[in-house]
Design an enzyme around this catalytic site. Structure first.
Site, short mmCIF file in Angstrom:
data_model
loop_
_atom_site.label_atom_id
_atom_site.label_comp_id
_atom_site.label_asym_id
_atom_site.label_seq_id
_atom_site.Cartn_x
_atom_site.Cartn_y
_atom_site.Cartn_z
N HIS A 6 5.18 -8.63 -2.06
CA HIS A 6 4.93 -7.33 -1.44
C HIS A 6 4.44 -6.38 -2.53
O HIS A 6 3.47 -5.66 -2.33
CB HIS A 6 6.20 -6.82 -0.78
CG HIS A 6 5.99 -5.59 0.05
ND1 HIS A 6 5.08 -5.53 1.06
CD2 HIS A 6 6.58 -4.36 0.00
CE1 HIS A 6 5.11 -4.32 1.62
NE2 HIS A 6 6.00 -3.59 0.99
N CYS B 7 5.20 -1.39 7.09
CA CYS B 7 4.35 -2.22 6.25
C CYS B 7 4.55 -3.72 6.49
O CYS B 7 3.94 -4.54 5.79
CB CYS B 7 4.57 -1.86 4.79
SG CYS B 7 4.30 -0.09 4.51
N LYS C 291 -1.92 -5.73 -4.16
CA LYS C 291 -1.94 -4.26 -4.10
C LYS C 291 -2.33 -3.63 -5.44
O LYS C 291 -2.69 -2.45 -5.47
CB LYS C 291 -0.58 -3.73 -3.66
CG LYS C 291 -0.19 -4.11 -2.23
CD LYS C 291 1.15 -3.54 -1.84
CE LYS C 291 1.56 -3.93 -0.42
NZ LYS C 291 1.98 -5.33 -0.28
N HIS D 76 -2.03 -0.13 -1.12
CA HIS D 76 -1.12 -0.59 -0.07
C HIS D 76 -1.73 -0.26 1.29
O HIS D 76 -1.82 0.91 1.66
CB HIS D 76 0.24 0.10 -0.25
CG HIS D 76 1.33 -0.47 0.59
ND1 HIS D 76 1.12 -1.37 1.61
CD2 HIS D 76 2.67 -0.25 0.56
CE1 HIS D 76 2.27 -1.68 2.16
NE2 HIS D 76 3.23 -1.03 1.55
N GLU E 215 12.62 -6.94 -4.97
CA GLU E 215 11.91 -8.17 -4.59
C GLU E 215 12.06 -9.24 -5.66
O GLU E 215 12.25 -10.42 -5.35
CB GLU E 215 10.42 -7.87 -4.35
CG GLU E 215 9.67 -9.10 -3.86
CD GLU E 215 8.23 -8.81 -3.45
OE1 GLU E 215 7.74 -7.71 -3.76
OE2 GLU E 215 7.62 -9.69 -2.82
N PHE F 266 9.24 0.30 5.52
CA PHE F 266 10.21 1.37 5.74
C PHE F 266 11.05 1.02 6.99
O PHE F 266 10.53 0.53 7.98
CB PHE F 266 9.48 2.69 6.00
CG PHE F 266 9.01 3.42 4.75
CD1 PHE F 266 9.19 2.89 3.49
CD2 PHE F 266 8.39 4.66 4.86
CE1 PHE F 266 8.76 3.56 2.35
CE2 PHE F 266 7.95 5.34 3.73
CZ PHE F 266 8.14 4.79 2.48
#
Length: 415
Positions: free
Chosen positions: A303, A163, A335, A340, A314, A399
């Site tokens: 994010h 991502c 998002k 996402h 975060e 990831f």
């Protein structure tokens, strides 16, 4: 003299519209792009919702034969690139195409093609597999096809970091222009992963929301009721250009890419480091690269995936980087409305950051009805806000522990 890199064109294919204008107006209207999955039968799936691209049609610029030989991710990439190039006002006959390049990131690439051709193999044997299987599937073909369309013969490749893929693409493109290897770079991401296997994989990883009865409420970053992200798809492309080149041709400038930082968590395959140390270092490096102090950041596009661990990590990282300033600036999550977009997320959120600078508006984060006490920043939950954004920070984490932060700034008009 240090080379400055500016953005002169934007393009979007998204769950909220297939142009920058439609996407931005829908964001400001608080619309949700999430709904029931229509691509396949999801009856036996725990998660049956996603943010799909709708009404996308390239038939006006490509014939049916070419479209049949392109994975949906490649079609999205071409669609967003077409808008970005037109938006930039670039005269392709007046630029040195050897000094124009393309970098497009994707997390999963041509998985639609892979699934179809594997089914064909199982059903009818190897002789019925398409000769275009490999070029349609490989991730670098998004950049390859875009370069073919415009004749861009400069640097050309794909970035793959889950991502963070398209944020890495923008970071690389900025550095390529800064070191003088190109004048123009198309950079961004493309993803079309709402497929039976991909959705099953994320379901099994227990990474995505199962709030199937309320699709528009499912993506809930920073809300105590969040239960994972909503899968999205689409593409966003930015036309980056050296300031000297942009000014020489009289281009309109959206903003400047002033800094970038990248790190690894070195912690876990899917979970972020709980203390957010990798994310923190990415932000610190980006702000330092921009030559700024942390208190000069006016806005953060987080994010913000709505995963239980990710939002807390975060938030912790932002507070560590900005200190007391963290509580004073707006931090939103795009998002919450588009889900996402995986490998495309960094690019479309960079587009949002630039539009926020241009329009002096930070959009609302939707679905924060019950804020998580551990997520205690200003997430702009009450509505869109007028903010004079001079510098915006955009975070992308993937990831594998990949972290990228980008800093984009308002163009000051100087040469």
């Amino acid at each position: 003299m240090k080379t400055r890199v500016v953005v002169t064109g934007l393009g979007v294919v998204s769950p909220l519209g297939n142009s920058v204008e439609e996407f931005w107006s829908s964001l400001l209207a608080g619309k949700s792009g999430v709904g029931p999955i229509t691509r396949f039968d999801t009856t036996i799936y725990p998660a049956r919702i996603a943010a799909e691209v709708k009404n996308f049609d390239l038939s006006g610029i490509l014939d049916k034969k070419k479209l049949r030989r392109m994975d949906p991710s490649e079609q999205y990439a071409v669609g967003a690139s077409e808008e970005a190039v037109k938006d930039s006002g670039l005269d392709l006959e007046a630029v040195d195409l050897d000094r124009c390049g393309v970098i497009i990131g994707s997390g999963i690439g041509g998985i639609t093609t892979f699934e179809k051709q594997h089914s064909q193999l199982e059903k009818s044997g190897p002789g019925r597999v398409s000769p275009f299987f490999i070029p349609m599937m490989i991730i670098d073909m998004c950049a390859g096809l875009v370069s073919i369309r415009y004749g861009f013969r400069g640097p050309n490749y794909a970035t793959v970091s889950a991502c963070a893929s398209s944020a890495h693409a923008i970071l690389d493109a900025m550095h390529i222009i800064k070191r003088g290897d190109a004048d123009i770079m198309l950079a961004g991401g493309a993803e079309a992963s709402i497929t039976p296997t991909a959705v099953a994989g994320f379901c099994q990883a227990k990474a995505i929301s199962t709030r199937n009865d309320e699709p528009e409420k499912a993506s809930r970053p920073f809300d105590v009721g969040r239960d994972g992200f909503v899968m999205g798809e689409g593409s966003a492309m930015l036309l980056l250009e050296s300031l000297e080149h942009a000014q020489a041709r009289g281009a309109e400038i959206y903003g400047e890419v002033v800094g970038a930082g990248m790190t690894a968590d070195a912690y876990h395959m899917t979970a972020p480091a709980p203390d957010g140390h990798g994310a923190k270092r990415a932000m610190v490096l980006a702000i330092k690269d921009a030559g700024l102090e942390p208190n000069q950041i006016d806005y953060i596009n987080t994010h913000g995936t709505a995963t239980p661990l990710g939002d807390i990590a975060e938030t912790t990282a932002i507070k560590d980087v900005l200190g007391e300033h963290a509580a004073k600036i707006p931090c939103n999550s795009t998002k919450s409305m588009i889900g996402h977009l995986l490998g495309s997320a960094g690019a479309i959120e960079a587009v949002v950051s630039l539009l926020s600078i241009k329009n002096s508006i930070v959009h609302k984060t939707t679905n924060i009805d019950d804020p998580d006490p551990e997520c205690d920043l200003d997430y702009v939950a009450e509505g869109n806000r007028q903010v004079d954004v001079r510098y915006a920070l955009s975070n992308s984490f993937g990831f594998g522990g990949h972290n990228v932060s980008l800093v984009v700034g308002k163009f000051d008009g100087a040469s």
